[in-house]
Motif scaffolding. Structure first.
Motif, mmCIF file in Angstrom:
data_model
loop_
_atom_site.group_PDB
_atom_site.id
_atom_site.type_symbol
_atom_site.label_atom_id
_atom_site.label_comp_id
_atom_site.label_asym_id
_atom_site.label_seq_id
_atom_site.Cartn_x
_atom_site.Cartn_y
_atom_site.Cartn_z
ATOM 1 N N TYR A 41 -9.725 11.506 -3.752
ATOM 2 C CA TYR A 41 -10.517 10.413 -4.329
ATOM 3 C C TYR A 41 -9.872 9.910 -5.618
ATOM 4 O O TYR A 41 -9.394 10.701 -6.435
ATOM 5 N N THR A 72 -6.148 3.290 -2.988
ATOM 6 C CA THR A 72 -5.850 3.986 -1.738
ATOM 7 C C THR A 72 -4.672 4.941 -1.915
ATOM 8 O O THR A 72 -4.716 6.086 -1.469
ATOM 9 N N GLN A 110 -10.658 6.593 -1.106
ATOM 10 C CA GLN A 110 -11.019 7.864 -0.467
ATOM 11 C C GLN A 110 -10.096 8.094 0.724
ATOM 12 O O GLN A 110 -9.888 7.185 1.528
ATOM 13 N N ILE A 112 -9.175 9.150 4.320
ATOM 14 C CA ILE A 112 -9.886 9.232 5.600
ATOM 15 C C ILE A 112 -9.274 10.308 6.484
ATOM 16 O O ILE A 112 -9.975 11.089 7.120
ATOM 17 N N ASN A 113 -7.939 10.337 6.528
ATOM 18 C CA ASN A 113 -7.239 11.288 7.395
ATOM 19 C C ASN A 113 -5.849 11.540 6.824
ATOM 20 O O ASN A 113 -5.235 10.654 6.246
ATOM 21 N N SER A 121 -6.206 5.973 4.040
ATOM 22 C CA SER A 121 -7.290 5.948 3.057
ATOM 23 C C SER A 121 -7.950 4.576 3.087
ATOM 24 O O SER A 121 -7.421 3.621 3.657
ATOM 25 N N GLU A 122 -9.117 4.503 2.459
ATOM 26 C CA GLU A 122 -9.809 3.229 2.327
ATOM 27 C C GLU A 122 -10.257 3.077 0.894
ATOM 28 O O GLU A 122 -10.386 4.060 0.154
ATOM 29 N N THR A 137 -7.943 -0.859 3.809
ATOM 30 C CA THR A 137 -7.465 0.398 4.383
ATOM 31 C C THR A 137 -5.953 0.417 4.193
ATOM 32 O O THR A 137 -5.305 -0.636 4.155
ATOM 33 N N THR A 139 -2.268 2.800 5.121
ATOM 34 C CA THR A 139 -1.541 3.906 5.728
ATOM 35 C C THR A 139 -0.336 4.175 4.840
ATOM 36 O O THR A 139 0.391 3.243 4.480
#
Length: 145
Positions: A41, A72, A110, A112-113, A121-122, A137, A139
């Motif tokens: 985060y 991100t 945050q 995401i994966n 992240s987003e 978002t 990558t």
């Protein structure tokens, strides 16, 4: 204090937030201060000003894109071990309403994966009431030595 290359991503960003190491120079162009940092985060306080206007007098979309890219990316950076880097390979930004000039906003990111080579992240750009101005978002490629 540890040498920079010996710090985890979280330690590095905490040192930056504490003022122990200099902020990224982009924060001189896009006023943003690392406000809160935790594993997976990142939150920045950001404020567009006269320098960020498009020819029609509105805040340029690049302001939100840059703030969201930072949120991100730094969220992902908090999850990385010492000596590991990252680079954004895709950033998808959705503008929800015009970004106001001279109003402090929060850009919160945050994870995401995350896998060995990629992390997703987003982030959201919101005001103090939670009103959404933009969403993104991203990558990122994980760069290991």
């Amino acid at each position: 204090m540890k040498q920079l290359q010996e710090m985890t991503g979280l330690e590095f960003l905490q040192a930056m937030a504490n003022g122990d190491i200099p902020r990224a120079s982009i924060s001189e162009t896009i006023p943003m201060d690392l406000h809160e940092i935790a594993p997976g985060y990142a939150c920045f306080k950001v404020k567009a000003d006269q320098r960020h206007l498009n020819p029609l007098g509105g805040v340029h979309g690049g302001f939100a894109a840059t703030a969201l890219d930072s949120a991100t990316g730094c969220a992902i950076h908090t999850t990385l071990e010492a000596g590991v880097g990252y680079g954004t390979i895709d950033l998808n930004v959705k503008m929800c309403r015009p970004v106001p000039k001279d109003k402090e906003l929060l850009a919160t990111g945050q994870v995401i994966n995350s896998s060995k080579n990629l992390a997703i992240s987003e982030a959201k750009l919101v005001d103090e009431d939670g009103k959404l101005y933009a969403h993104a978002t991203a990558t990122c490629m994980i760069i290991r030595p």
